[in-house]
Enzyme design. Structure first.
Site, PDB file in Angstrom:
ATOM      1  N   CYS A 148     -45.729-109.841   4.357  1.00 56.96           N
ATOM      2  CA  CYS A 148     -46.421-108.695   3.681  1.00 56.96           C
ATOM      3  C   CYS A 148     -45.469-107.673   3.044  1.00 56.96           C
ATOM      4  CB  CYS A 148     -47.485-107.925   4.492  1.00 56.96           C
ATOM      5  SG  CYS A 148     -46.613-107.297   6.101  1.00 56.96           S
ATOM      6  N   GLU A 201     -40.863-108.227  11.633  1.00 53.97           N
ATOM      7  CA  GLU A 201     -39.829-107.411  10.940  1.00 53.97           C
ATOM      8  C   GLU A 201     -38.560-106.963  11.632  1.00 53.97           C
ATOM      9  OE1 GLU A 201     -42.116-103.949   9.979  1.00 53.97           O
ATOM     10  OE2 GLU A 201     -42.826-103.770  11.963  1.00 53.97           O
ATOM     11  N   HIS A 255     -45.671 -85.451  -8.427  1.00 55.83           N
ATOM     12  CA  HIS A 255     -46.998 -85.835  -8.672  1.00 55.83           C
ATOM     13  C   HIS A 255     -47.387 -86.501 -10.057  1.00 55.83           C
ATOM     14  CE1 HIS A 255     -47.934 -83.487  -5.105  1.00 55.83           C
ATOM     15  NE2 HIS A 255     -47.924 -82.380  -5.582  1.00 55.83           N
ATOM     16  N   ASP A 263     -38.363-104.337   6.489  1.00 54.20           N
ATOM     17  CA  ASP A 263     -37.539-103.924   7.620  1.00 54.20           C
ATOM     18  C   ASP A 263     -36.807-105.037   8.003  1.00 54.20           C
ATOM     19  OD1 ASP A 263     -38.032-101.053   8.391  1.00 54.20           O
ATOM     20  OD2 ASP A 263     -40.112-101.499   8.733  1.00 54.20           O
TER      21      ASP A 263
HETATM   22  C1  PEP Z   1     -42.144-104.261   6.046  1.00 57.62           C
HETATM   23  O1  PEP Z   1     -41.144-103.554   6.742  1.00 57.62           O
HETATM   24  O2  PEP Z   1     -41.899-105.228   5.170  1.00 57.62           O
HETATM   25  C2  PEP Z   1     -43.300-103.771   6.008  1.00 57.62           C
HETATM   26  C3  PEP Z   1     -44.228-104.431   5.294  1.00 57.62           C
HETATM   27  O3  PEP Z   1     -43.655-102.337   6.601  1.00 57.62           O
HETATM   28  P1  PEP Z   1     -43.412-101.227   6.215  1.00 57.62           P
HETATM   29  O4  PEP Z   1     -42.934-101.376   4.542  1.00 57.62           O
HETATM   30  O5  PEP Z   1     -44.768-100.198   5.985  1.00 57.62           O
HETATM   31  O6  PEP Z   1     -42.358-100.780   6.823  1.00 57.62           O
HETATM   32 MG    MG Z   2     -42.009-102.360   8.192  1.00 58.08          MG
END
Ligand code: PEP
Ligand code: MG
Length: 573
Positions: free
Chosen positions: A499, A428, A188, A452
């Site tokens: 992302c 991904e 925390h 991923d």
């Molecule tokens: C990713 O896999 O790059 C992604 C943005 O999703 P997460 O990190 O939530 O698996």
């Molecule tokens: Mg992911």
């Protein structure tokens, strides 16, 4: 001068005197007393007082917009209602003639010990909450003054560890930085330190009593603290601190500026968020939209499967709060490291390769439809993108769209207003990247999940610290898949964003832009530094086949129908 290492939680430099914090240690009388009813009464009064304090801390944090922290105190107040775990054991000890203080120490320590031995990480972490509550109960029973642990002058606070209730009591104007002997990067204290942006070091095992009052420099960049540093260190780190301040001021000037390269190539800089609590950060950091709303946090933050209405409320709040920005909400990406008890998922040998994300949704269609209905209802309140995660095959996308359309028809029959929305998928998995041409025919946008994508391309478990020597976030195979996905998307008029964490990597910004990426979605704090990088790039020096800025489609404005292809395209155009 002495220098000690720790684990950095937040970067930055703190310079000043140390204030060593030591919580009170109480002498607890083990003799038996005759007034058992009186002790139980004292115990009950303390319980009520601590519960009131926790509720007050909850209110304070909610007002400050810190929903996560508020949740800690809400949970604490509820724990003090837990008869089985905490209250009955205390009463049993008092019934034997022990004092309230003795009962609290024995029963709470036993519960903390039991939690600390549990297999589940979440329950293990609850041990610290029980210890925190024990200390608060003892403070009340002993009548201690706990109003301040910081003294009166700004200082670097050094402690064994800090309980959440202690951390929130900290006066920010007196806190230069924080160093603890204990704590983990998900404790925390670490979470609070990150949200407050205090230079912070944990796991600093060499903390000593004689540090109190000494002059020190906490160097977050190098994960160390200098005690009584020499003049050259003071000069060097003071200069670094001044440079940080100047850089921060410079970054603020980028607010409102376009995210455009020197040669005029625009890119959209969006934020990754976990829920409505992040709306403020999106606006404060001038993100142009949300490229990834990890909707699974709506599920993770709920004790039971969230209802359609509860989900609708969360999505609507984000869409309305950020309108007219595009907000891409990813459908539930549960599984692998994100587990939820109420989902009753089987234990798997290889959860990252297992029953997760869209695989769960396409199997448990009632569960999926609740989310899709909530999303469609929310679409009337802003500019929505719906994104499906962990796709490997075209039939999965077709099926997701079919179920979405079923929900749309149901809602229309119920007379519910539905707005416009775009449809996209996460790229991904290597399978999705390599089949990007076929997948692009089905969707408006791709978002490359590089976390991923790297894990699956390199066969490196992203959770494993011991594999770090083998991990290469810039592996040429991953970079090639990214580039080829962008190119495949563009061949089909499908815009492409990133992302995953690589999106914020400043050493790759130029390459991503060169390859024609349309959007980068990063944590809100990375938006302005990334905008600075983009504005320093000059693509005119490259001979590129990527489309030029003027040729690239702008994001669809909120009121305009997205450029759909395939089945949904025909429905909406
Ligand atoms: C990713 O896999 O790059 C992604 C943005 O999703 P997460 O990190 O939530 O698996
Ligand atoms: Mg992911």
């Amino acid at each position: 001068m002495e220098v000690f290492k720790g684990t950095k939680i937040v970067n930055g430099i703190a310079i000043g005197k140390i204030k060593l914090y030591k919580p009170a240690v109480y002498e607890i009388n083990e003799e038996l007393v005759s007034d058992i009813a009186g002790e139980i009464e004292r115990f009950e009064a303390a319980r009520v007082k601590v519960q009131e304090d926790q509720n007050a801390l909850y209110d304070k944090e909610m007002k400050a917009g810190h929903k996560d922290t508020a949740g800690i105190f809400e949970a604490h107040a509820m724990m003090l209602d837990d008869e089985d775990t905490l209250i009955d054991p205390c009463k049993e000890i008092m019934a034997e003639g022990h004092t309230a203080e003795y009962a609290v120490r024995e029963a709470f320590d036993a519960a903390a010990q039991a939690f600390s031995e549990m297999e589940d990480e979440y329950f293990r972490a609850r041990s610290a909450d029980v210890v925190d509550l024990k200390n608060s109960m003892l403070d009340v029973l002993f009548g201690a003054d706990t109003s301040s642990l910081q003294g009166t002058e700004p200082a670097i606070l050094v402690a064994e560890d800090l309980a959440p209730s202690e951390t929130v009591k900290l006066d920010k104007s007196l806190l230069l930085g924080l160093v603890t002997r204990l704590g983990s990067s998900n404790s925390h204290t670490a979470i609070l330190a990150r949200s407050m942006n205090w230079p912070t070091l944990i796991q600093c095992h060499d903390i000593a009593d004689d540090w109190d009052g000494k002059f020190a420099i906490l160097d977050g960049y190098n994960s160390c603290i200098y005690i009584e540093p020499e003049q050259d260190i003071i000069d060097k780190l003071s200069a670094k601190q001044a440079e940080d301040k100047r850089k921060e001021e410079e970054l603020q000037k980028l607010k409102g500026q376009p995210s455009v390269t020197k040669d005029g190539r625009k890119v959209r800089l969006y934020a990754n968020i976990g829920g409505p609590k992040d709306i403020k950060a999106v606006i404060e950091n001038d993100a142009e939209g949300v490229g990834l709303f990890r909707s699974e946090f709506v599920y993770l933050n709920s004790k039971t499967d969230p209802t359609e209405d509860a989900q609708f409320a969360a999505y609507k709040q984000v869409l309305e709060g950020l309108s007219p920005r595009l907000v891409i909400i990813r459908t539930c990406d549960i599984g692998a490291d994100k587990t939820i008890d109420y989902m009753n998922l089987d234990k798997e040998e290889n959860p990252a390769l297992g029953f997760r994300a869209v695989r769960i949704c396409l199997t448990r269609t009632d569960f999926f439809k609740r989310q899709l209905r909530a999303l469609l209802r929310a679409s009337a309140f802003g500019n929505l993108g719906i994104m499906f995660p962990m796709i490997i095959s075209k039939w999965e996308v077709v099926k997701c769209k079919e179920i979405l359309n079923e929900c749309k028809k149901e809602l229309e029959a119920e007379g519910v207003a539905i707005g416009k929305y775009e449809i996209g998928i996460m790229i991904e998995t290597p399978a999705a990247a390599l089949c990007a041409d076929e997948l692009a025919e089905e969707v408006d946008f791709f978002s490359l999940g590089t976390n991923d994508l790297t894990q699956y391309t390199c066969a490196i478990d992203r959770q494993s610290a011991s594999l770090e020597p083998f991990a290469n976030t810039h592996h040429p195979a991953v970079l090639r898949l990214i580039r080829e996905t962008i190119e495949a998307g563009h061949r089909h008029n499908t815009w492409v964003g990133i992302c995953g964490e690589l999106g914020a990597d400043p050493t790759l910004t130029e390459d991503f832009l060169k390859w024609g990426v349309d959007e980068l979605s990063v944590n809100p704090k990375s938006i302005l530094p990334l905008r600075g990088n983009v504005r320093n790039v000059d693509l005119s020096k490259f001979k590129t086949e990527s489309p030029k800025a003027e040729d690239k489609p702008e994001p669809a404005p909120a009121v305009q129908a997205p450029q759909k292809k395939g089945f949904f395209g025909r429905l909406f155009s």
